[in-house]
Design an enzyme around this catalytic site. Structure first.
Site, PDB file in Angstrom:
ATOM      1  N   ASP A 134     -17.986 -19.546   7.895  1.00  0.00           N
ATOM      2  CA  ASP A 134     -16.675 -19.935   7.384  1.00  0.00           C
ATOM      3  C   ASP A 134     -15.833 -18.718   7.000  1.00  0.00           C
ATOM      4  OD1 ASP A 134     -15.054 -22.210   7.120  1.00  0.00           O
ATOM      5  OD2 ASP A 134     -15.104 -22.053   4.941  1.00  0.00           O
ATOM      6  N   HIS A 146     -16.646 -24.761   1.564  1.00  0.00           N
ATOM      7  CA  HIS A 146     -16.693 -23.362   2.007  1.00  0.00           C
ATOM      8  C   HIS A 146     -18.144 -22.883   2.095  1.00  0.00           C
ATOM      9  CE1 HIS A 146     -14.830 -19.614   2.943  1.00  0.00           C
ATOM     10  NE2 HIS A 146     -15.088 -19.008   1.791  1.00  0.00           N
ATOM     11  N   SER A 190     -17.438 -15.690   4.593  1.00  0.00           N
ATOM     12  CA  SER A 190     -16.075 -15.654   4.109  1.00  0.00           C
ATOM     13  C   SER A 190     -15.427 -14.285   4.379  1.00  0.00           C
ATOM     14  CB  SER A 190     -16.038 -16.012   2.625  1.00  0.00           C
ATOM     15  OG  SER A 190     -14.714 -16.205   2.186  1.00  0.00           O
TER      16      SER A 190
END
Length: 447
Positions: free
Chosen positions: A181, A251, A157
């Site tokens: 991601d 996610h 992330s």
């Protein structure tokens, strides 16, 4: 006991205590998120000799840590936004799988103080400072004999963009960045100076699992994987009634897919394509990457480094849970019917008591007389020595007149193993009725 003996025992006990003391990942809570936290970067070292007990490294005095061998590969694990302050639940598994694969240094980058804040925009601002902190540490590593090529950064992330900032500070000379991601909010549409991009390392591989919400949509690396199209991961909750899992499941799926990629028993082959729809339609089932075929997603994709161009998009699908990997076949069907028939296909492969299933239902497939219809059949697991095949076509309308499909040939070709294709000739199928048969060796055909 003499005074000196007592003293030796006392100080010896202190050394034993120090050697056994483990430094742990910072554990915060919602109170810290509400009031906000200031950045503090803690580097926790794990090695094969010390794989369960983290040791916090000094950013400046590496000689104080003889267990840190800078001549080995050093892998940085960099987490992302932590809105509740809790440690990531996948951290221990990721560290353990890395050490199982290779004798390396694993550095868990604990920037929980800085990442924990209800104000996401404030955390995004902090990523530059976190990247600077790591840059200083890596420069110290260089001064102590480390090669930039031996640096591997795994960013999750926001951690993906931190990895990119660090890589840019070294003009893209670090060895590899894996972005799981990468964060999308406040990064989508930004210039390459303000996000991860392919020039940040010698090799940048990216996986997108939540591109329509928390993740980044467009390609960012030398190879970009879009499992299940990059959004709507199977097995993740579909409604907010599932609580926090509704927001984070897709996610986080990137991390769990990457974890599985390090296990030799389960690999996901990915195919280059212009769109997920074309991939599902079976238009992208060939790869020309030397003699090694389509790339395998995850840890081992580095083997394809010399064959890839920046920002290529690759697709694969997964099961709803671990094991996520699926097995790909090309299905070719030739029919005799005078009129075009549109239907959905379900196939089962049997090997004794084991059965694996593929359902082709993303859209109705079209079958025309004497025309080869090629489809992608994705099975939930791999079976060798297939003994029987069950086949069913369904027009999807229970009120419609029951049609029959006259099949001249069914051909199944494994897309990863060089097995001989499985065939069957001259079948008459009835709508929504499963037929089971034994496959036979494929004959040469003009169809």
């Amino acid at each position: 006991m003499s005074f000196w003996g007592l003293l030796a025992l006392l100080f010896g006990s202190v050394e034993i205590y120090r050697a056994s003391k483990c430094d742990i990942f910072t554990d915060l809570n919602l109170h810290h998120a509400i009031i906000g936290t200031n950045l503090y970067v803690k580097l926790l070292l794990y090695t094969r000799e010390n794989d369960t007990c983290g040791q916090e490294l000094s950013h400046y005095n590496l000689s104080a840590h003889p267990q840190f061998n800078v001549t080995k590969i050093t892998t940085f694990i960099i987490h992302g936004y932590r809105p509740t302050g809790s440690p990531p639940n996948w951290l221990g598994n990721l560290k353990g799988e890395l050490l199982a694969r290779e004798d390396m240094n694993v550095l868990v980058v604990d920037w929980n103080r800085g990442a924990t804040n209800l104000n996401y925009a404030k955390v995004v601002e902090t990523t530059r400072d976190a990247a600077y902190n790591l840059t200083v540490f890596i420069r110290n590593m260089q001064e102590n004999g480390a090669s930039l090529s031996s640096i591997y950064m795994i960013g999750i992330s926001l951690g993906a963009h931190i990895s990119g900032f660090v890589g840019a500070n070294f003009n893209g000379e670090i060895g590899r960045i894996t972005a799981l991601d990468p964060a999308g909010p406040l990064f989508n549409g930004k210039s390459t100076d303000n996000r991860l991009d392919p020039t940040d390392a010698q090799f940048v591989d990216v996986v997108h699992t939540d591109m329509d919400a928390l993740g980044y949509r467009k390609p960012l690396g030398h190879i970009d994987f879009y499992p299940n199209g990059g959004a709507d991961q199977p097995g993740c909750p579909k409604t907010i009634l599932s609580g926090s899992a509704y927001f984070k499941c897709e996610h986080q799926r990137a991390v769990f897919l990457y974890l599985e990629s390090m296990k030799p028993t389960c690999t996901s082959r990915a195919f280059p394509c212009t769109s997920y729809r074309d991939f599902l339609d079976g238009h992208c089932l060939e790869c020309k990457f030397g003699s090694i075929g389509c790339p395998v997603f995850g840890y081992d994709v580095i083997k394809w480094k010399d064959y890839l161009m920046p920002e290529q998009m690759f697709y694969f699908t997964t099961n709803t849970q671990d094991p996520f990997c699926r097995t790909n076949y090309m299905l070719e069907i030739v029919t005799w019917n005078l009129n075009t028939i549109k239907s959905y296909i379900t196939i089962r492969l049997h090997n004794g008591s084991e059965v694996t299933k593929a359902t082709i239902n993303h859209k109705a497939s079209s079958f025309q007389k004497y025309k080869v219809t090629r489809l992608l059949a994705q099975f939930d697991k791999d079976l060798s020595n297939v003994e029987k095949i069950s086949f069913k076509f369904s027009m999807g309308n229970t009120l419609q007149y029951k049609r029959k499909l006259r099949v001249l040939r069914i051909r199944l070709t494994h897309l990863e193993r060089k097995d001989r294709p499985l065939c069957r000739y001259d079948l008459l199928l009835e709508d929504n009725k499963e037929v089971t048969f034994r496959p036979i060796p494929c004959e040469d055909s003009n169809f």
